[in-house]
Design an enzyme around this catalytic site. Sequence first.
Site, PDB file in Angstrom:
ATOM      1  N   CYS A   1      23.219  31.906  41.999  1.00 14.07           N
ATOM      2  CA  CYS A   1      23.106  30.607  42.650  1.00 14.07           C
ATOM      3  C   CYS A   1      21.939  29.829  42.039  1.00 14.07           C
ATOM      4  CB  CYS A   1      22.870  30.670  44.155  1.00 14.07           C
ATOM      5  SG  CYS A   1      24.190  31.466  45.062  1.00 14.07           S
TER       6      CYS A   1
ATOM      7  N   ARG B   1      23.929  30.647  36.569  1.00 12.97           N
ATOM      8  CA  ARG B   1      23.561  31.453  37.732  1.00 12.97           C
ATOM      9  C   ARG B   1      24.709  31.627  38.718  1.00 12.97           C
ATOM     10  NH1 ARG B   1      18.078  31.779  37.975  1.00 12.97           N
ATOM     11  NH2 ARG B   1      18.152  32.427  40.126  1.00 12.97           N
TER      12      ARG B   1
ATOM     13  N   TRP C   1      27.224  31.346  43.468  1.00 15.00           N
ATOM     14  CA  TRP C   1      27.869  32.607  43.109  1.00 15.00           C
ATOM     15  C   TRP C   1      28.070  33.314  44.443  1.00 15.00           C
ATOM     16  CZ3 TRP C   1      27.005  37.916  43.553  1.00 15.00           C
ATOM     17  CH2 TRP C   1      27.753  38.737  42.720  1.00 15.00           C
TER      18      TRP C   1
ATOM     19  N   ASN D   1      19.300  30.373  47.814  1.00 14.52           N
ATOM     20  CA  ASN D   1      19.646  31.415  46.839  1.00 14.52           C
ATOM     21  C   ASN D   1      19.059  32.701  47.379  1.00 14.52           C
ATOM     22  OD1 ASN D   1      20.084  33.002  44.555  1.00 14.52           O
ATOM     23  ND2 ASN D   1      18.204  32.297  43.573  1.00 14.52           N
ATOM     24  N   GLY D   2      19.907  33.731  47.535  1.00 16.94           N
ATOM     25  CA  GLY D   2      19.415  34.998  48.070  1.00 16.94           C
ATOM     26  C   GLY D   2      20.394  35.556  49.091  1.00 16.94           C
TER      27      GLY D   2
ATOM     28  N   GLU E   1      26.722  49.616  25.464  1.00 17.24           N
ATOM     29  CA  GLU E   1      26.640  48.152  25.395  1.00 17.24           C
ATOM     30  C   GLU E   1      27.938  47.563  24.805  1.00 17.24           C
ATOM     31  OE1 GLU E   1      25.107  45.821  26.601  1.00 17.24           O
ATOM     32  OE2 GLU E   1      25.296  44.119  25.246  1.00 17.24           O
TER      33      GLU E   1
ATOM     34  N   LYS F   1      30.330  44.840  26.875  1.00 18.11           N
ATOM     35  CA  LYS F   1      30.665  43.502  26.385  1.00 18.11           C
ATOM     36  C   LYS F   1      32.169  43.244  26.542  1.00 18.11           C
ATOM     37  CE  LYS F   1      27.042  41.500  25.533  1.00 18.11           C
ATOM     38  NZ  LYS F   1      26.648  42.147  26.785  1.00 18.11           N
TER      39      LYS F   1
ATOM     40  N   GLU G   1      32.921  42.653  30.213  1.00 14.00           N
ATOM     41  CA  GLU G   1      32.370  41.388  30.718  1.00 14.00           C
ATOM     42  C   GLU G   1      33.179  40.171  30.294  1.00 14.00           C
ATOM     43  OE1 GLU G   1      27.558  41.663  31.030  1.00 14.00           O
ATOM     44  OE2 GLU G   1      28.375  41.769  29.031  1.00 14.00           O
TER      45      GLU G   1
ATOM     46  N   HIS H   1      36.194  66.850  27.654  1.00  6.53           N
ATOM     47  CA  HIS H   1      36.057  67.397  29.002  1.00  6.53           C
ATOM     48  C   HIS H   1      36.746  66.498  30.025  1.00  6.53           C
ATOM     49  CE1 HIS H   1      33.440  70.554  27.595  1.00  6.53           C
ATOM     50  NE2 HIS H   1      32.741  69.649  26.922  1.00  6.53           N
TER      51      HIS H   1
ATOM     52  N   LYS I   1      24.497  35.258  35.373  1.00  4.40           N
ATOM     53  CA  LYS I   1      23.504  35.741  34.407  1.00  4.40           C
ATOM     54  C   LYS I   1      22.288  36.349  35.086  1.00  4.40           C
ATOM     55  CE  LYS I   1      21.554  34.988  30.024  1.00  4.40           C
ATOM     56  NZ  LYS I   1      22.248  36.158  29.496  1.00  4.40           N
TER      57      LYS I   1
HETATM   58  C1  G6P Z   1      23.536  40.396  34.932  1.00  7.04           C
HETATM   59  C2  G6P Z   1      23.893  39.779  33.598  1.00  7.04           C
HETATM   60  C3  G6P Z   1      23.736  40.824  32.497  1.00  7.04           C
HETATM   61  C4  G6P Z   1      22.328  41.384  32.507  1.00  7.04           C
HETATM   62  C5  G6P Z   1      21.962  41.949  33.885  1.00  7.04           C
HETATM   63  C6  G6P Z   1      20.480  42.288  33.980  1.00  7.04           C
HETATM   64  O1  G6P Z   1      24.476  41.339  35.273  1.00  7.04           O
HETATM   65  O2  G6P Z   1      25.210  39.287  33.631  1.00  7.04           O
HETATM   66  O3  G6P Z   1      23.985  40.216  31.244  1.00  7.04           O
HETATM   67  O4  G6P Z   1      22.227  42.401  31.566  1.00  7.04           O
HETATM   68  O5  G6P Z   1      22.224  40.976  34.896  1.00  7.04           O
HETATM   69  O6  G6P Z   1      19.750  41.099  33.887  1.00  7.04           O
HETATM   70  P1  G6P Z   1      18.268  40.984  33.378  1.00  7.04           P
HETATM   71  O7  G6P Z   1      17.947  39.534  33.511  1.00  7.04           O
HETATM   72  O8  G6P Z   1      17.441  41.833  34.318  1.00  7.04           O
HETATM   73  O9  G6P Z   1      18.213  41.486  31.992  1.00  7.04           O
END
Ligand code: G6P
Length: 610
Positions: free
Chosen positions: A2, A27, A73, A99-100, A483, A487, A490, A506, A605
Amino acid sequence: MCGIVGYIGDREATPILVEGLKTLEYRGYDSAGVAIYNDKIDLVKTKGRLKDLVKTLGDSNMKGTMGIGHTRWATHGEPSYLNAHPHMNSDVDIALVHNGIIENYIELREELIEKGYKFVSETDTETIVHLITESEKTTDTFLDAILAAASRIDGSYALGVISHKNPDEIIAVRKESPLVIGIGEGENFIASDIPALLKHTRNVYFLEDNEIAILRKESVKLLDMDKNEVKKEIFRVTWDMDAAEKAGFNHFMLKEIHEQPRVMRDVLAQRIDETSTEIKLDQLKIDKELLKRVNKVYLVACGTASYAAEVGKELLQKVARIPAVMETASEFRYKDPIIDENTLMIVVSQSGETADTLAALRMAKKSGAYVIAAVNVVGSTMAREADDVLYLCAGPEIAVASTKAYSAQLVAMYLISIKIGRLLGKINDTEFIELRDALLKLPTQIEKILAREEEIKMLAYKHLDMKNIFYIGRGLDYAASLEGALKIKEIAYLHAESYPAGELKHGPIALIENGSVLMGILGQEYLMEKTISNIKEVKARGAEVIAIALEGNEKVKKIADDVIYVPATHWMLTTLLVNIPQQLFAYYIACGLGHDVDKPRNLAKSVTVE
Ligand code: G6P
């Protein structure tokens, strides 16, 4: 999670709020709204993205020089008109953005319903606006009513509130959710993050927990919850908005992938002198004395940052010989971890605001641990609260899926482990020089990989019909594969799983059949033979294999269907190079499938709720 904005001044508030919200869409982007004061409070909100709000605003002709805005969000209640912010009370004289998460909102809601308040949304936020209205009955000022309401709320909040009865002020309160105050000339602003302010001012205050800001046209007053005035330094933002523009690329994500050589060059130039045998991490205060007492390192993070932390863990153990564990922040604090003054915690975060990571940091500090924050956003809460900060210096990252910040996090992990290794005498001069020279080559090596973009794009297009994909690797390659798989999840919305290569047999190998796709990561030379054996096992069961391997590895060519080569480097640094093709592969799969790469569904994000 948010985005909130607020404006008070002499200019029309609506366009300023909308522009600000545009920079905060990362956000959250499932609904948006603005409330503007002009003798009464006008409200326009809509389900959907900001462009939908702009369309709706087009017909509304809202005028006024004070207002608040929000991009959401969803946490409580689906994305809808009624659940969108700002929320207003039944008398339509108070509007609020939040926000929160309000943790005790159910109890409060029931209490308020019993008193006759009518709720129109499913949100936790609406509770606050009715609570303020209720508090007004027993308090003298609007500020007191907000403070009384805040004292009843458990949870996290950044609030921006305006009232018809208090027409010259925006009141903002912060507890565990970020809030920045922009200081202008004859106008002032609130925002969840700096980009929303940069067109108007570079002078900001970072609000701390349990602080209140009272914004008038000509002044900003900061108070604590007991209404004592708080004095703080103005922070001057030095970076530019250009960094947050797309610069001709189709998506921010692609632009940020291509920025990596430059980011690496900038970061390394600051930290490494090509003739010195020391790393320049002057801002890090850790020294030999402190390290002598450290008997355990916790690396704590969420999402992509946790995979960088996973690399940091391996390196600290291998290079500095300190017991290190990586913990996912959301799990860490409920595990009753053993933390004391002999513990070192390293939190890794792009935003420096992620709620779970921040909670872990606070927990560690309370128990006497020494905390280093490796964060990107300057002045973020983690940066302010940690004992030591190592800034990632990746510049603003706009795409929700992290790329350049992840690479910068990896570099931070390399630098911290080398620094600690040096301080503890575990890395001698010859080893250091080898590492230093390898680090300095990274930017050119990334450029070399980016020059193969077309080849990786074609490979991605060839696999657009895959339903799922397995990623495997061993040691640091396993960390990298985590990672790679994330990706794909996501932005391509495909089921992608990462396994330590040896673990495949396994259980997961039962899923392999003709046409299954597997990505094998082969950056670690000393584990290469073993991973190749695992690749052979899945090949024998019909899988189609893509390998990411170091240049010169001829063996893998005979087994994999496709190989993406990356330049060979020091074993500690391969994680960064093997990840670049992973980023491009995921990007082009997502583009090929027609997804919104920069704003993937359901994600945000900055995750400032638990
Ligand atoms: C969210 C974002 C990710 C990020 C994660 C941690 O899930 O979509 O891309 O890795 O938060 O965020 P930070 O700001 O703590 O790296």
